[in-house]
Scaffold this motif. Sequence first.
Motif, mmCIF file in Angstrom:
data_model
loop_
_atom_site.group_PDB
_atom_site.id
_atom_site.type_symbol
_atom_site.label_atom_id
_atom_site.label_comp_id
_atom_site.label_asym_id
_atom_site.label_seq_id
_atom_site.Cartn_x
_atom_site.Cartn_y
_atom_site.Cartn_z
ATOM 1 N N UNK A 8 1.799 -2.547 7.407
ATOM 2 C CA UNK A 8 2.436 -1.663 6.424
ATOM 3 C C UNK A 8 1.496 -1.369 5.267
ATOM 4 N N UNK A 9 1.722 -0.213 4.665
ATOM 5 C CA UNK A 9 0.853 0.248 3.588
ATOM 6 C C UNK A 9 1.711 0.592 2.387
ATOM 7 N N UNK A 10 1.059 1.024 1.315
ATOM 8 C CA UNK A 10 1.759 1.290 0.061
ATOM 9 C C UNK A 10 2.824 2.378 0.256
ATOM 10 N N UNK A 28 -8.158 -0.333 1.314
ATOM 11 C CA UNK A 28 -9.153 -0.872 2.245
ATOM 12 C C UNK A 28 -8.990 -0.259 3.630
ATOM 13 N N UNK A 29 -7.747 -0.197 4.120
ATOM 14 C CA UNK A 29 -7.517 0.374 5.447
ATOM 15 C C UNK A 29 -7.947 1.833 5.483
ATOM 16 N N UNK A 54 -4.407 7.180 2.230
ATOM 17 C CA UNK A 54 -3.967 6.046 1.412
ATOM 18 C C UNK A 54 -2.446 6.008 1.341
ATOM 19 N N UNK A 55 -1.860 7.163 1.176
ATOM 20 C CA UNK A 55 -0.419 7.208 0.974
ATOM 21 C C UNK A 55 0.375 7.425 2.246
ATOM 22 N N UNK A 110 -1.334 -1.982 -2.301
ATOM 23 C CA UNK A 110 -2.207 -0.874 -2.712
ATOM 24 C C UNK A 110 -3.649 -1.177 -2.324
ATOM 25 N N UNK A 111 -4.098 -2.392 -2.644
ATOM 26 C CA UNK A 111 -5.470 -2.765 -2.297
ATOM 27 C C UNK A 111 -5.655 -2.705 -0.789
ATOM 28 N N UNK A 112 -4.655 -3.211 -0.060
ATOM 29 C CA UNK A 112 -4.746 -3.223 1.395
ATOM 30 C C UNK A 112 -4.792 -1.787 1.937
ATOM 31 N N UNK A 113 -3.960 -0.923 1.359
ATOM 32 C CA UNK A 113 -3.943 0.469 1.821
ATOM 33 C C UNK A 113 -5.296 1.123 1.586
#
Lengths: 334, 365
Positions: free
Chosen positions: A285-287, A120-121, A270-271, A115-118
């Motif tokens: 990869x993201x959330x 930030x990206x 984000x999603x 989640x944090x990584x998403x």
Amino acid sequence: MLIGEELTSIYVEGNADRYVGEARGSRSRWVSRFRNSESVRGYLLLVPALLVVGALLLSPLAALVALSFASQSYFDIDYTPTLTNYRTIFAPAAEPVYFLGIPFYLESPIFMVLLVKSILMSLVSTAAVILLAYPMAYFLAFQVKRGKVIWIILITLPFWTSYLLRVFSWKIILGFNGVVNSGLVDLGIIAQPLDFLLYNPTAVVITLAHAWAAFAILPIYVSLEKIDRSLFEASVDLGDSWLKRFLRVTLPLSWPGVAAAAMLVFIPTVGDYVTPTLVGGREGIMIGNIVQSQFGKANNAPLGAAVSIVSMTVVAIGVLFFLWISGRRHGTER
Amino acid sequence: MVLELERPMISLRHVSRHYGPIRAVDDVTLDIAAGEFFSLLGPSGCGKTTLLRMLGGFDAPTFGEVFIDGKSMAGVPANRRPTNMVFQNYALFPHLSIRENVGYGLLNRKMTKAAVADRVAQALEMIRLGHLADRWPHQLSGGQRQRVALARALVCEPKVLLLDEPLGALDKKLRAEMQSELRRIQRAVGITFVLVTHDQEEALTLSDRIAIMSAGRPLQIGDPRSLYEAPENRAVAEFIGEMNFFRAEVQAVRPEGTSVRVDGLGDLTVATRGTVAAGSAVTLAMRPEKIVLSWERPPHTDGMIEGRVVSETYLGDRCQYGVAVANHAAPIRVVTQNNMPGAGRQQDRPVWLDYPREALLLLTM
Ligand SMILES: Nc1ncnc2c1ncn2[C@@H]1O[C@H](COP(=O)(O)OP(=O)(O)OP(=O)(O)O)[C@@H](O)[C@H]1O
Ligand SMILES: [Mg+2]
């Protein structure tokens, strides 16, 4: 005096229907008040929209919330309310796991880390989008004198193709045998194709930034277009250079457009899971990918629901905080 | 007419601004003295705004040169000119408070925060809006915004203040109030003001000198009294105030005056102005309020004009009559003060008009 009499009679006439209205029975008065009330009329007009929102937004959301409190038992979903999924996400651990120097004291830190990584990206993509879109909007608002519509059509042209195709096109551009690599090899700048262009967070950020740019250009353009041109002259007249004028007048006055553009890009990215799936590789990869896998291969829809609820809540809080910060000044002004 | 000024604050030398075929400003040469209240007056589209914008640096002359305080302004951008502008729509920054608006220009100077705050407070005091310092522009009335715009420009202590129809958006009463305010402030600060207006009354009450503009060039430049009392040509006479015009033919030019034969008035001798030749056609002009109207036949009617009232316009403090006269096509306009109860107020009444000979102006153009 004649004029005075005339005024009085006009005044009385103007009030006449109100008196008549009050003289009628209380029922008809309520009906007329109901009919004349601006807010009632407004809500009546909103009914279709509210129904659509209720059916298409609120009910799936409610279903998602309900699902997040259920649990998976093999192939069935057990709807007995439970906090298992949230416990899985937030279960504390004694030893921290570090991500970008941030310690995560969690049993299974993958969810929060992603989640944090998403976020930030997404933030980087949003910043890139704004940096990309602002000059274009500025150009459109101040440099283009004729044929603005044509420019707007040209800018939105890429968006007439599917999102998937646009992401794929980046795969072609950045790929091992892609446009960038073959171009550089053909020019003799590099001997071997670069393999770090694709399948990493940078590729995701680039793709996201391109894919969402047009959504950011329009709100910024509108807010720039709305600024009274004499304010620019006033600022220069009072001694501002171009840069100072930009920082003291143009940017603050176009801030609502920038904020809207940021929302418009940040929230959906984000999603996003399509872009990371196609160009992100293992590192990118993201959330959204986790949620998708919980609903698919991992076969734990309730956990997936809980993860998306957590991610939605965090994003919503962040967005509200951002709006509060950037709206504070303007709130007192309007 | 170029007045030779000791040391002009503003000098325009053959300044033109062309927009394609349109000559918005056409070969203007004029000087404005330091501390002067100078007005540009003229009908819509005559180039007043264009001229003012060239002074402020928002527009560049196609030909000619602008000097401010002895320095050529060619290539000097607006932010480096010793001028400040009060915009017609005020152009207050909506995202800044009144205090911040007034202090805007000072933040570009090397000044301490305290000094800026001091100057802003002083300026707000001068426009009597100290109590509204923390409001937002949209919370002020038109007149208050106007004064903030003025203060914002004045705190920068420019050498020249440019005002483009600053009172255009105000109602008549407020405008009169702001006019005396403007005059008071200009006297107090001693800065050169250049005001653009199409309101002749405003120009007359405020200015030290006025340039009457038409089609991109000044027709006449002078102080309000000389413009009103001694217009040099028909366009100026027509533009400022009301005027009766008579066609006339020059009979002879003598040292004591020019004798003319006037349609409707007969033979007269008037003061010579400019060069006229015997036999040439000229125009005589006469202000309506200089004519004395009698409702009863006076004992001596020599040199008077006899006519008939054909129209009557009530103006509150004054009355304007149209008097038809033999041998003169248009009715002569006469304005009288409404200080004689029961006088006339009837159409078709015979009246006698008397006028001082000095009131007649000889116009060659
Ligand atoms: N940017 C421009 N492009 C083309 N023509 C222009 C431009 N600006 C002004 N003009 C023309 O120049 C002439 C003078 O314009 P200007 O704005 O100076 O008039 P003005 O005297 O200020 O009139 P007003 O009292 O209506 O404000 C007008 O004919 C106008 O159409
Ligand atoms: Mg103008």
